[in-house]
Scaffold this active site. Sequence first.
Site, PDB file in Angstrom:
ATOM      1  N   ARG A   1     -10.648   0.159  14.072  1.00 58.43           N
ATOM      2  CA  ARG A   1     -10.468   0.923  12.839  1.00 58.43           C
ATOM      3  C   ARG A   1     -11.295   0.331  11.705  1.00 58.43           C
ATOM      4  O   ARG A   1     -11.921   1.054  10.937  1.00 58.43           O
ATOM      5  CB  ARG A   1      -8.979   0.923  12.475  1.00 58.43           C
ATOM      6  CG  ARG A   1      -8.627   1.622  11.202  1.00 58.43           C
ATOM      7  CD  ARG A   1      -7.128   1.695  10.966  1.00 58.43           C
ATOM      8  NE  ARG A   1      -6.547   0.425  10.545  1.00 58.43           N
ATOM      9  CZ  ARG A   1      -5.302   0.290  10.089  1.00 58.43           C
ATOM     10  NH1 ARG A   1      -4.506   1.349  10.017  1.00 58.43           N
ATOM     11  NH2 ARG A   1      -4.828  -0.886   9.729  1.00 58.43           N
TER      12      ARG A   1
ATOM     13  N   TYR B   1      17.987  29.897   6.114  1.00 56.76           N
ATOM     14  CA  TYR B   1      16.879  30.760   6.550  1.00 56.76           C
ATOM     15  C   TYR B   1      16.891  30.991   8.053  1.00 56.76           C
ATOM     16  O   TYR B   1      17.141  30.072   8.835  1.00 56.76           O
ATOM     17  CB  TYR B   1      15.537  30.113   6.193  1.00 56.76           C
ATOM     18  CG  TYR B   1      15.220  30.124   4.713  1.00 56.76           C
ATOM     19  CD1 TYR B   1      15.190  31.311   3.986  1.00 56.76           C
ATOM     20  CD2 TYR B   1      14.930  28.943   4.051  1.00 56.76           C
ATOM     21  CE1 TYR B   1      14.882  31.306   2.628  1.00 56.76           C
ATOM     22  CE2 TYR B   1      14.614  28.929   2.699  1.00 56.76           C
ATOM     23  CZ  TYR B   1      14.600  30.126   1.995  1.00 56.76           C
ATOM     24  OH  TYR B   1      14.301  30.121   0.663  1.00 56.76           O
TER      25      TYR B   1
ATOM     26  N   LYS C   1       0.845  -1.200   0.000  1.00 62.50           N
ATOM     27  CA  LYS C   1       0.000   0.000   0.000  1.00 62.50           C
ATOM     28  C   LYS C   1       0.882   1.253   0.000  1.00 62.50           C
ATOM     29  O   LYS C   1       2.077   1.183   0.331  1.00 62.50           O
ATOM     30  CB  LYS C   1      -0.887  -0.016   1.242  1.00 62.50           C
ATOM     31  CG  LYS C   1      -0.108   0.013   2.548  1.00 62.50           C
ATOM     32  CD  LYS C   1      -0.971  -0.454   3.710  1.00 62.50           C
ATOM     33  CE  LYS C   1      -0.234  -0.260   5.025  1.00 62.50           C
ATOM     34  NZ  LYS C   1      -0.921  -0.909   6.142  1.00 62.50           N
TER      35      LYS C   1
ATOM     36  N   MET D   1      13.627  23.928   0.847  1.00 64.33           N
ATOM     37  CA  MET D   1      12.801  23.095  -0.024  1.00 64.33           C
ATOM     38  C   MET D   1      13.656  22.229  -0.958  1.00 64.33           C
ATOM     39  O   MET D   1      13.387  21.044  -1.148  1.00 64.33           O
ATOM     40  CB  MET D   1      11.857  23.972  -0.851  1.00 64.33           C
ATOM     41  CG  MET D   1      10.855  23.151  -1.660  1.00 64.33           C
ATOM     42  SD  MET D   1       9.779  24.153  -2.690  1.00 64.33           S
ATOM     43  CE  MET D   1       8.786  24.997  -1.495  1.00 64.33           C
TER      44      MET D   1
HETATM   45  C1  LIG Z   1      -0.252  -1.693   6.912  1.00 61.56           C
HETATM   46  C2  LIG Z   1      -0.804  -2.992   7.336  1.00 61.56           C
HETATM   47  C3  LIG Z   1       0.058  -4.077   7.604  1.00 61.56           C
HETATM   48  C4  LIG Z   1       1.553  -3.934   7.639  1.00 61.56           C
HETATM   49  O1  LIG Z   1       1.935  -3.252   8.801  1.00 61.56           O
HETATM   50  P1  LIG Z   1       3.470  -3.039   9.168  1.00 61.56           P
HETATM   51  O2  LIG Z   1       3.429  -2.476  10.530  1.00 61.56           O
HETATM   52  O3  LIG Z   1       4.019  -2.066   8.192  1.00 61.56           O
HETATM   53  O4  LIG Z   1       4.124  -4.367   9.087  1.00 61.56           O
HETATM   54  C5  LIG Z   1      -0.524  -5.298   7.869  1.00 61.56           C
HETATM   55  N1  LIG Z   1      -1.878  -5.451   7.899  1.00 61.56           N
HETATM   56  C6  LIG Z   1      -2.720  -4.420   7.681  1.00 61.56           C
HETATM   57  C7  LIG Z   1      -4.186  -4.670   7.749  1.00 61.56           C
HETATM   58  C8  LIG Z   1      -2.211  -3.163   7.405  1.00 61.56           C
HETATM   59  O5  LIG Z   1      -3.052  -2.147   7.191  1.00 61.56           O
END
Ligand SMILES: *Cc1c(COP(=O)(O)O)cnc(C)c1O
Length: 389
Positions: free
Chosen positions: A151, A273, A46, A321
């Site tokens: 969540r 800066y 992701k 930047m």
């Molecule tokens: C992001 C995520 C993971 C991976 O988590 P890490 O802490 O980066 O290993 C695993 N399962 C779900 C559902 C996630 O959203």
Amino acid sequence: MSDGHHRAAIYPRHHRAWLEVDGAALRHNARVLRARAGVPLVPMVKADAYGLGAVAVCRALGLPFEGATPQVAAPDAPWGVGVASLDEAAELRESGCTARILCVTPLLATELTRARALDVRPALHRLDDITAWRRLGGAPWHLAIDTGMARAGVRWDAVAPLAGALLAVPPEGVFTHFHSADDDLASRDAQDARFEQALATLGDAVPADALLHRDNSGGIVSRTTGSPGHLARPGIALYGGMFDDVLDLAPVAHLRARVVDLREVHDGESVSYNATWRAQGTRCIATLASGYADGYRRHLSNRGEVLIHGHRCPVAGRVTMDMTMVDVTDVACAVGDIATLLGRDGDACLTAGMVGARADVSPYELLVGLALRVPRFHLDLAPASPFSA
Ligand SMILES: *Cc1c(COP(=O)(O)O)cnc(C)c1O
């Protein structure tokens, strides 16, 4: 020959700042995590693989692509990958990725048709969505159970009403997600117990061959006897962003920038800066072609360190930047030399944990933020790499 010399040969002189993503290190980390977990991995790609480039990361990890022979043989081959949105899945599909894709973030009911078209396994937990998925043909899907993260997913103590729907369209997998597996084993155990309680409540409504999965990176690392269930879902550890103090994990992301200017500043003169840094005696200052627009956090002003020829050089003044100034008084350096802002330079290393701590962000945010402007080069920094010839 040092790494620095290798890189000088690899990169054309016009490259000012870039991110090296090391496929060999990725595969190494996947092997280490696969061995620790004892079950196939579902690499979480992701957020563009935590900023490192999802398509290239999938290729490096040996996921199947049309017309390509995967480099990683079973049983070490990943089961599939995890994404957070259908757009992320679409990018993988458009690149020819034929791997199983699990979307762990809840989808809206209006997205289910697209999920089906993309051959994405949705994480479902609402009765209506499960029923809608069945009407769409009942392709593989995973049941998300909330055991305390609060969540996404159905609460562990509220699964009973789903049993009938599960019998009508059996899930391919059932999973939960830990909130503190990295630093609180008791909370992990409590979530484990809730997950098992939910499975017991559902009984035969969960098929005997359902793929059960719980562990994120923290979960995998926290266990010495392997991950429970059938799969594990690492993200940050795969990218070398955490737990390198516990397991033999290699840094994957290396942020480099060239020295584009050099000057002497005299006692009492300021740099950058708002004049937050002043020279004590005569100092030599190098200007690097990278700043917060490349994800090098402004909070590293007067706090960060970079590596030049393996030496640590402190950031002098505000990160701007597009440029960052560092004190190179103690290092022989020239315009065109390469500085490492994150990652390894020879034997020295600035891990995402170290840089993140200085920048006051988690290693997750640090890595994801690198995707801003800097181009990514995917390569294998292993000795056999064609790039190091
Ligand atoms: C992001 C995520 C993971 C991976 O988590 P890490 O802490 O980066 O290993 C695993 N399962 C779900 C559902 C996630 O959203």
